[in-house]
Design an enzyme around this catalytic site. Structure first.
Site, PDB file in Angstrom:
ATOM      1  CG  HIS A 104      -7.499   5.613  -5.539  1.00 20.43           C
ATOM      2  ND1 HIS A 104      -8.111   6.408  -4.585  1.00 20.43           N
ATOM      3  CD2 HIS A 104      -6.253   5.363  -5.060  1.00 20.43           C
ATOM      4  CE1 HIS A 104      -7.282   6.619  -3.580  1.00 20.43           C
ATOM      5  NE2 HIS A 104      -6.134   6.006  -3.846  1.00 20.43           N
ATOM      6  CE  LYS A 133      -4.416   6.303   7.185  1.00 18.71           C
ATOM      7  NZ  LYS A 133      -4.065   5.999   5.796  1.00 18.71           N
ATOM      8  NE  ARG A 156       0.132   9.779  -5.501  1.00 14.79           N
ATOM      9  CZ  ARG A 156      -0.304   9.923  -4.264  1.00 14.79           C
ATOM     10  NH1 ARG A 156      -1.398  10.606  -4.040  1.00 14.79           N
ATOM     11  NH2 ARG A 156       0.343   9.417  -3.238  1.00 14.79           N
ATOM     12  CB  SER A 158      -7.440   9.901  -0.130  1.00 11.64           C
ATOM     13  OG  SER A 158      -7.658   8.908  -1.083  1.00 11.64           O
TER      14      SER A 158
HETATM   15  O1  PNS Z   1      -3.366   3.553  -0.029  1.00  6.58           O
HETATM   16  P1  PNS Z   1      -2.178   3.293   0.835  1.00  6.58           P
HETATM   17  O2  PNS Z   1      -2.463   3.734   2.252  1.00  6.58           O
HETATM   18  O3  PNS Z   1      -0.920   3.886   0.265  1.00  6.58           O
HETATM   19  O4  PNS Z   1      -1.979   1.689   0.868  1.00  6.58           O
HETATM   20  C1  PNS Z   1      -0.956   1.096   1.632  1.00  6.58           C
HETATM   21  C2  PNS Z   1      -1.127  -0.436   1.700  1.00  6.58           C
HETATM   22  C3  PNS Z   1      -2.503  -0.798   2.210  1.00  6.58           C
HETATM   23  C4  PNS Z   1      -0.945  -1.023   0.320  1.00  6.58           C
HETATM   24  C5  PNS Z   1      -0.006  -1.007   2.635  1.00  6.58           C
HETATM   25  O5  PNS Z   1       0.001  -0.282   3.817  1.00  6.58           O
HETATM   26  C6  PNS Z   1      -0.175  -2.477   2.959  1.00  6.58           C
HETATM   27  O6  PNS Z   1      -0.093  -3.323   2.103  1.00  6.58           O
HETATM   28  N1  PNS Z   1      -0.427  -2.784   4.260  1.00  6.58           N
HETATM   29  C7  PNS Z   1      -0.624  -4.134   4.729  1.00  6.58           C
HETATM   30  C8  PNS Z   1       0.461  -4.532   5.728  1.00  6.58           C
HETATM   31  C9  PNS Z   1       1.676  -5.110   5.018  1.00  6.58           C
HETATM   32  O7  PNS Z   1       1.568  -6.064   4.261  1.00  6.58           O
HETATM   33  N2  PNS Z   1       2.865  -4.533   5.296  1.00  6.58           N
HETATM   34  C10 PNS Z   1       4.114  -5.011   4.722  1.00  6.58           C
HETATM   35  C11 PNS Z   1       4.434  -4.379   3.382  1.00  6.58           C
HETATM   36  S1  PNS Z   1       4.927  -2.711   3.553  1.00  6.58           S
END
Ligand code: PNS
Length: 160
Positions: A17, A41, A91, A129
């Site tokens: 990150h 979560k 990745r 992570s």
């Molecule tokens: O580190 P991560 O868990 O891969 O991040 C995922 C994240 C936080 C970027 C994604 O889950 C997110 O943007 N969630 C907010 C809800 C949202 O906007 N959902 C619609 C788009 S998929």
């Protein structure tokens, strides 16, 4: 002025990150690294406050980086803070499908919001992570995977 948001769970922030944060910060005027407050979560290792503090600590030397958290849809938060760009790290190929889907979904909700993908540096190709937490849980060496400043905090979660 280009303002970008780098959203994620950051549970905890890894060297992968941090690599994306440093590279993205060079490309934009302002980078907001934002932790999702995810009500679904409950299995997170660190609280939102702990993750925010960790991110602040490891990005303290990067002038144009700000750390925050957000709830709900990313596009709504992007609108709220006036960000035009979403940064995501890529990745292996396996990331591509879900990241592409997320980028297209966000674009359908907010056509002006662009997603920039930054390919990971090769040394972090297999780092996540969850892998890091598993290694720490079983007493493995996580030195090369996590910023030094927060290494002890991660180890303490499994030993105290
Ligand atoms: O580190 P991560 O868990 O891969 O991040 C995922 C994240 C936080 C970027 C994604 O889950 C997110 O943007 N969630 C907010 C809800 C949202 O906007 N959902 C619609 C788009 S998929």
């Amino acid at each position: 002025m280009i303002k970008a948001i780098y959203p994620g769970s950051f549970d905890p922030v890894t060297n992968g990150h941090l690599d994306i944060i440093k590279r993205a910060a060079k490309l934009v005027d302002k980078l907001v690294v934002s932790v999702l407050e995810n009500p679904h979560k409950s299995s997170s290792l660190f609280t939102i406050e702990e993750r925010i503090n960790q991110l602040k600590l490891v990005t303290a030397g990067i002038k144009n980086v700000e750390v925050s958290s957000f709830k709900g849809l990313l596009v709504d938060y992007a609108k709220q803070i006036d960000a035009q760009v979403v940064i995501r790290g890529l990745r292996a190929v396996t990331d591509f499908e879900s990241e592409f889907q997320m980028a297209l979904t966000n674009r359908s909700l907010m056509p002006d919001l662009e997603t920039f993908f930054i390919p990971t540096s090769v040394e972090y190709l297999y780092l996540s992570s969850s892998t890091l937490k598993e290694i720490a849980m079983f007493g493995g060496n996580i030195c090369s995977m996590i910023p030094c400043e927060i290494k002890q905090e991660v180890l303490d979660k499994f030993t105290k």
